[in-house]
Design an enzyme around this catalytic site. Structure first.
Site, PDB file in Angstrom:
ATOM      1  N   TYR A   1       0.846  -1.206   0.000  1.00 51.88           N
ATOM      2  CA  TYR A   1       0.000   0.000   0.000  1.00 51.88           C
ATOM      3  C   TYR A   1       0.880   1.253   0.000  1.00 51.88           C
ATOM      4  O   TYR A   1       0.576   2.227  -0.685  1.00 51.88           O
ATOM      5  CB  TYR A   1      -0.923   0.010   1.233  1.00 51.88           C
ATOM      6  CG  TYR A   1      -1.919   1.157   1.170  1.00 51.88           C
ATOM      7  CD1 TYR A   1      -3.164   0.982   0.553  1.00 51.88           C
ATOM      8  CD2 TYR A   1      -1.608   2.410   1.694  1.00 51.88           C
ATOM      9  CE1 TYR A   1      -4.064   2.030   0.469  1.00 51.88           C
ATOM     10  CE2 TYR A   1      -2.500   3.461   1.611  1.00 51.88           C
ATOM     11  CZ  TYR A   1      -3.734   3.273   0.995  1.00 51.88           C
ATOM     12  OH  TYR A   1      -4.624   4.310   0.897  1.00 51.88           O
TER      13      TYR A   1
ATOM     14  N   PHE B   1      -8.177  20.667 -25.247  1.00 51.28           N
ATOM     15  CA  PHE B   1      -8.442  19.234 -25.306  1.00 51.28           C
ATOM     16  C   PHE B   1      -9.649  18.992 -24.395  1.00 51.28           C
ATOM     17  O   PHE B   1      -9.807  19.684 -23.389  1.00 51.28           O
ATOM     18  CB  PHE B   1      -7.231  18.385 -24.887  1.00 51.28           C
ATOM     19  CG  PHE B   1      -7.573  16.921 -24.963  1.00 51.28           C
ATOM     20  CD1 PHE B   1      -7.736  16.314 -26.190  1.00 51.28           C
ATOM     21  CD2 PHE B   1      -7.815  16.179 -23.818  1.00 51.28           C
ATOM     22  CE1 PHE B   1      -8.129  14.981 -26.274  1.00 51.28           C
ATOM     23  CE2 PHE B   1      -8.202  14.843 -23.899  1.00 51.28           C
ATOM     24  CZ  PHE B   1      -8.368  14.245 -25.132  1.00 51.28           C
ATOM     25  N   THR B   2     -10.462  18.013 -24.729  1.00 48.32           N
ATOM     26  CA  THR B   2     -11.767  17.834 -24.072  1.00 48.32           C
ATOM     27  C   THR B   2     -11.683  17.767 -22.545  1.00 48.32           C
ATOM     28  O   THR B   2     -12.274  18.592 -21.843  1.00 48.32           O
ATOM     29  CB  THR B   2     -12.444  16.560 -24.610  1.00 48.32           C
ATOM     30  OG1 THR B   2     -11.516  15.475 -24.463  1.00 48.32           O
ATOM     31  CG2 THR B   2     -12.806  16.706 -26.081  1.00 48.32           C
TER      32      THR B   2
ATOM     33  N   ASP C   1       0.919  20.114 -20.970  1.00 48.36           N
ATOM     34  CA  ASP C   1       0.269  18.815 -21.128  1.00 48.36           C
ATOM     35  C   ASP C   1       1.290  18.020 -21.929  1.00 48.36           C
ATOM     36  O   ASP C   1       1.377  18.150 -23.160  1.00 48.36           O
ATOM     37  CB  ASP C   1      -1.061  18.955 -21.864  1.00 48.36           C
ATOM     38  CG  ASP C   1      -1.766  17.610 -22.003  1.00 48.36           C
ATOM     39  OD1 ASP C   1      -1.055  16.575 -21.993  1.00 48.36           O
ATOM     40  OD2 ASP C   1      -2.994  17.592 -22.146  1.00 48.36           O
TER      41      ASP C   1
ATOM     42  N   LYS D   1      -0.284   7.090 -23.522  1.00 46.31           N
ATOM     43  CA  LYS D   1       0.130   7.316 -24.914  1.00 46.31           C
ATOM     44  C   LYS D   1       1.622   6.982 -25.064  1.00 46.31           C
ATOM     45  O   LYS D   1       1.984   5.839 -25.275  1.00 46.31           O
ATOM     46  CB  LYS D   1      -0.160   8.771 -25.320  1.00 46.31           C
ATOM     47  CG  LYS D   1      -1.638   9.066 -25.549  1.00 46.31           C
ATOM     48  CD  LYS D   1      -2.412   9.303 -24.310  1.00 46.31           C
ATOM     49  CE  LYS D   1      -3.792   9.833 -24.577  1.00 46.31           C
ATOM     50  NZ  LYS D   1      -4.592   9.914 -23.333  1.00 46.31           N
TER      51      LYS D   1
ATOM     52  N   ARG E   1     -13.785  14.327 -34.080  1.00 39.15           N
ATOM     53  CA  ARG E   1     -13.095  15.398 -33.356  1.00 39.15           C
ATOM     54  C   ARG E   1     -13.521  16.710 -34.018  1.00 39.15           C
ATOM     55  O   ARG E   1     -12.822  17.308 -34.799  1.00 39.15           O
ATOM     56  CB  ARG E   1     -11.570  15.249 -33.417  1.00 39.15           C
ATOM     57  CG  ARG E   1     -11.024  14.048 -32.673  1.00 39.15           C
ATOM     58  CD  ARG E   1     -10.771  14.249 -31.177  1.00 39.15           C
ATOM     59  NE  ARG E   1     -11.913  14.157 -30.301  1.00 39.15           N
ATOM     60  CZ  ARG E   1     -11.840  13.796 -29.017  1.00 39.15           C
ATOM     61  NH1 ARG E   1     -10.688  13.448 -28.480  1.00 39.15           N
ATOM     62  NH2 ARG E   1     -12.903  13.795 -28.248  1.00 39.15           N
TER      63      ARG E   1
ATOM     64  N   PHE F   1     -19.393  13.761 -26.354  1.00 41.98           N
ATOM     65  CA  PHE F   1     -18.999  12.891 -27.469  1.00 41.98           C
ATOM     66  C   PHE F   1     -18.899  11.429 -27.061  1.00 41.98           C
ATOM     67  O   PHE F   1     -19.047  10.538 -27.882  1.00 41.98           O
ATOM     68  CB  PHE F   1     -17.667  13.365 -28.073  1.00 41.98           C
ATOM     69  CG  PHE F   1     -16.548  13.413 -27.082  1.00 41.98           C
ATOM     70  CD1 PHE F   1     -16.380  14.523 -26.274  1.00 41.98           C
ATOM     71  CD2 PHE F   1     -15.673  12.349 -26.935  1.00 41.98           C
ATOM     72  CE1 PHE F   1     -15.357  14.564 -25.333  1.00 41.98           C
ATOM     73  CE2 PHE F   1     -14.646  12.375 -26.007  1.00 41.98           C
ATOM     74  CZ  PHE F   1     -14.506  13.498 -25.197  1.00 41.98           C
TER      75      PHE F   1
HETATM   76  C1  LIG Z   1      -3.678  15.815 -24.873  1.00 41.69           C
HETATM   77  C2  LIG Z   1      -4.362  15.003 -23.828  1.00 41.69           C
HETATM   78  N1  LIG Z   1      -4.435  15.456 -22.576  1.00 41.69           N
HETATM   79  C3  LIG Z   1      -5.044  14.759 -21.601  1.00 41.69           C
HETATM   80  C4  LIG Z   1      -5.654  13.548 -21.863  1.00 41.69           C
HETATM   81  C5  LIG Z   1      -6.384  12.826 -20.760  1.00 41.69           C
HETATM   82  O1  LIG Z   1      -5.720  11.692 -20.406  1.00 41.69           O
HETATM   83  P1  LIG Z   1      -6.476  10.349 -19.888  1.00 41.69           P
HETATM   84  O2  LIG Z   1      -7.312   9.856 -21.016  1.00 41.69           O
HETATM   85  O3  LIG Z   1      -5.346   9.454 -19.516  1.00 41.69           O
HETATM   86  O4  LIG Z   1      -7.310  10.740 -18.710  1.00 41.69           O
HETATM   87  C6  LIG Z   1      -5.602  13.031 -23.158  1.00 41.69           C
HETATM   88  C7  LIG Z   1      -6.256  11.745 -23.467  1.00 41.69           C
HETATM   89  O5  LIG Z   1      -6.679  11.418 -24.510  1.00 41.69           O
HETATM   90  C8  LIG Z   1      -4.947  13.785 -24.173  1.00 41.69           C
HETATM   91  O6  LIG Z   1      -4.891  13.343 -25.435  1.00 41.69           O
END
Ligand SMILES: Cc1ncc(COP(=O)(O)O)c(C=O)c1O
Length: 459
Positions: free
Chosen positions: A71, A123-124, A215, A258, A382, A449
């Site tokens: 843990y 980004f979303t 990011d 990624k 997208r 989405f």
């Molecule tokens: C540019 C970017 N930032 C943040 C994220 C969020 O990461 P996660 O899907 O691991 O929560 C993603 C995921 O697709 C991303 O492409």
């Protein structure tokens, strides 16, 4: 000519099969024309995302067996911390279950209600995590990024004039931090140059005392583009490029799913003790203890090994060239794609592909569903569905880029799979006028989405 040669051989395979035409027609209707709602077993080639879909190496799998599932104080945590220090140069690291866990902690601690977080395109999940604590995310990417035909080599760059304008209009104190994404996802996987990173940091940090948070999710792929395209970096090892990139920031969030070649994981990392102390004290509320942050010990080991492995030049060269290979097969047949071809995906320009459809009939959503129906290849919208509604007016926002993303999982598909995908899209382009649009019939409140549903409208 052959496609890019893989710098690996295949030890384990997972069978896939093409569903019948009848099943594909049923499946996409059952999924409400949303590829996120398809069952994986109904998919032949899954280009939905490059997130968590990589094939791990034998070295990573071996590391999984060395998971220390204590843990507290797992040795895999320290291996991961060391990998982050060695590869990215940050002193401090807080593990999280995936990227959005890190976004949550960073945003919650750095943003006050009413503040701005300018970024090189949204980004979303990043945008949502800025909005939840009361912030707004203005776009400060260069104009070229909004033009699919423009071949600028660093379309992810920040426009410093746009940043200056925001400071003139609102004052620097209204800005929580500047957010710079590597290899900008929504712009088509487009990199940021080292020169731009350096200038943004000097401008923000030295002139205005503003923090710069990256990011860094696709930073290794961005580093490859710097080596490939930016003068003076041709002979610099990827790892040195990465460390220089990160030196122009105060910290980063990182979705390990990624470039770290794993199926789950993430972290935030920083040079700043205060950010570290604050986020480390909160990680225990939302993710788990600060030495696992929602990951199993074995997952942290796979991330630690993958972070190092994902910086190997031969691997990155193959990776970027496989994406380019698919893109070039399409360009040869005049299929409208975002140029130049980006790092992790080929993006189709749905506005040019389906010009007979009005924006209200969601051309990118339509095209993504049609590709699946034709060939069993799964892609992702997208465009306007992803962008969502204006926070204040509640109206749909129609961004300039209305794209379908064909995202290439790392080390998973062969070049023949790329050829099969290209053939389907070329076939579809020949009968594009016969493809009917969609209307949205179900819209969830957050990140619509993922779960929205659609029906076909008559042509
Ligand atoms: C540019 C970017 N930032 C943040 C994220 C969020 O990461 P996660 O899907 O691991 O929560 C993603 C995921 O697709 C991303 O492409």
């Amino acid at each position: 000519m052959h496609g890019p040669v893989e710098p690996f051989k295949i030890k384990v395979v997972e069978p896939v099969k093409i569903p019948s035409e009848k099943r594909r027609q049923e499946a996409i209707r059952e999924a409400g024309f949303n590829t996120f709602l398809l069952l994986s077993e109904d998919v032949f080639i899954d280009l939905l995302t490059d997130s968590g879909t990589s094939a791990m190496s034998d070295n990573q799998w071996a590391g999984m067996m060395l998971g220390d599932e204590a843990y507290a104080g797992s040795k895999n945590f320290y291996n991961l911390e060391k990998a982050v220090q060695d590869v990215l140069g940050y002193k401090y690291m807080v593990p999280t279950h995936q990227g959005r866990g890190a976004e949550h902690l960073m945003s919650k601690n750095l943003i006050k209600p009413g503040q701005l977080v300018p970024r090189n395109m949204y980004f979303t999940t990043s945008k949502l995590h800025v909005e939840l604590p009361g912030g707004t995310m203005p776009d400060i990417i260069i104009d070229e990024a909004h033009d699919p035909e423009n071949t600028h080599p660093f379309k992810g760059n920040i426009d410093l004039n746009k940043l200056q304008k925001l400071i003139d209009e609102y004052g620097a104190e209204k800005i929580a931090y500047i957010n710079v994404e590597m290899d900008v996802n929504m712009a088509g996987g487009q990199p940021v140059s080292m020169e731009n990173l350096r200038k943004v940091y000097e401008f923000a940090n030295k002139e205005h005392k503003l923090k710069v948070i990256f990011d860094a999710t696709r930073s290794s792929e961005n580093a490859y583009f710097i080596k490939d395209r930016e003068k003076g970096y041709e002979d610099i090892p990827i790892i040195d490029i990465l460390r220089e990139m990160m030196s122009y920031s105060d910290g980063c969030i990182y979705s390990a799913k990624k470039d770290c070649l794993v199926n789950i994981g993430g972290f935030l990392a920083t040079h700043d003790k205060e950010i570290f102390e604050k986020t480390r004290s909160e990680v225990v509320v939302y993710e788990g203890l600060h030495t696992y942050g929602g990951m199993a010990g074995r997952d942290m080991e796979a991330v630690a090994r993958g972070l190092r492995e994902g910086t190997q030049y031969e691997y990155l060269k193959y990776r970027i060239n496989q994406t380019r290979y698919l893109g070039e097969l399409l360009i040869k047949e005049n299929i409208p794609v975002v140029k130049p071809i980006g790092g992790h995906a080929v993006f189709l320009n749905a506005l040019k592909f389906l010009p007979h459809l009005p924006r209200e009939q969601w051309p990118a959503q339509t095209l993504s569903a049609a590709i699946y129906e034709d060939s069993g290849v799964r892609s992702m919208e997208r465009g306007a569905v992803s962008k969502g509604r204006d926070k204040i007016t509640g109206e749909n926002i129609f961004p300039k880029l209305e794209l379908v993303r064909l995202t290439i999982p790392r080390r998973v598909y062969t070049n023949t799979h790329m050829e099969y995908t290209a053939e389907s899209i070329i076939r579809l382009y020949e009968r594009k006028d016969t493809i009917p649009g969609l209307k949205m019939v179900h819209e969830p409140k957050y990140l619509r989405f993922f779960q929205s549903r659609f029906e076909q409208v008559n042509l």
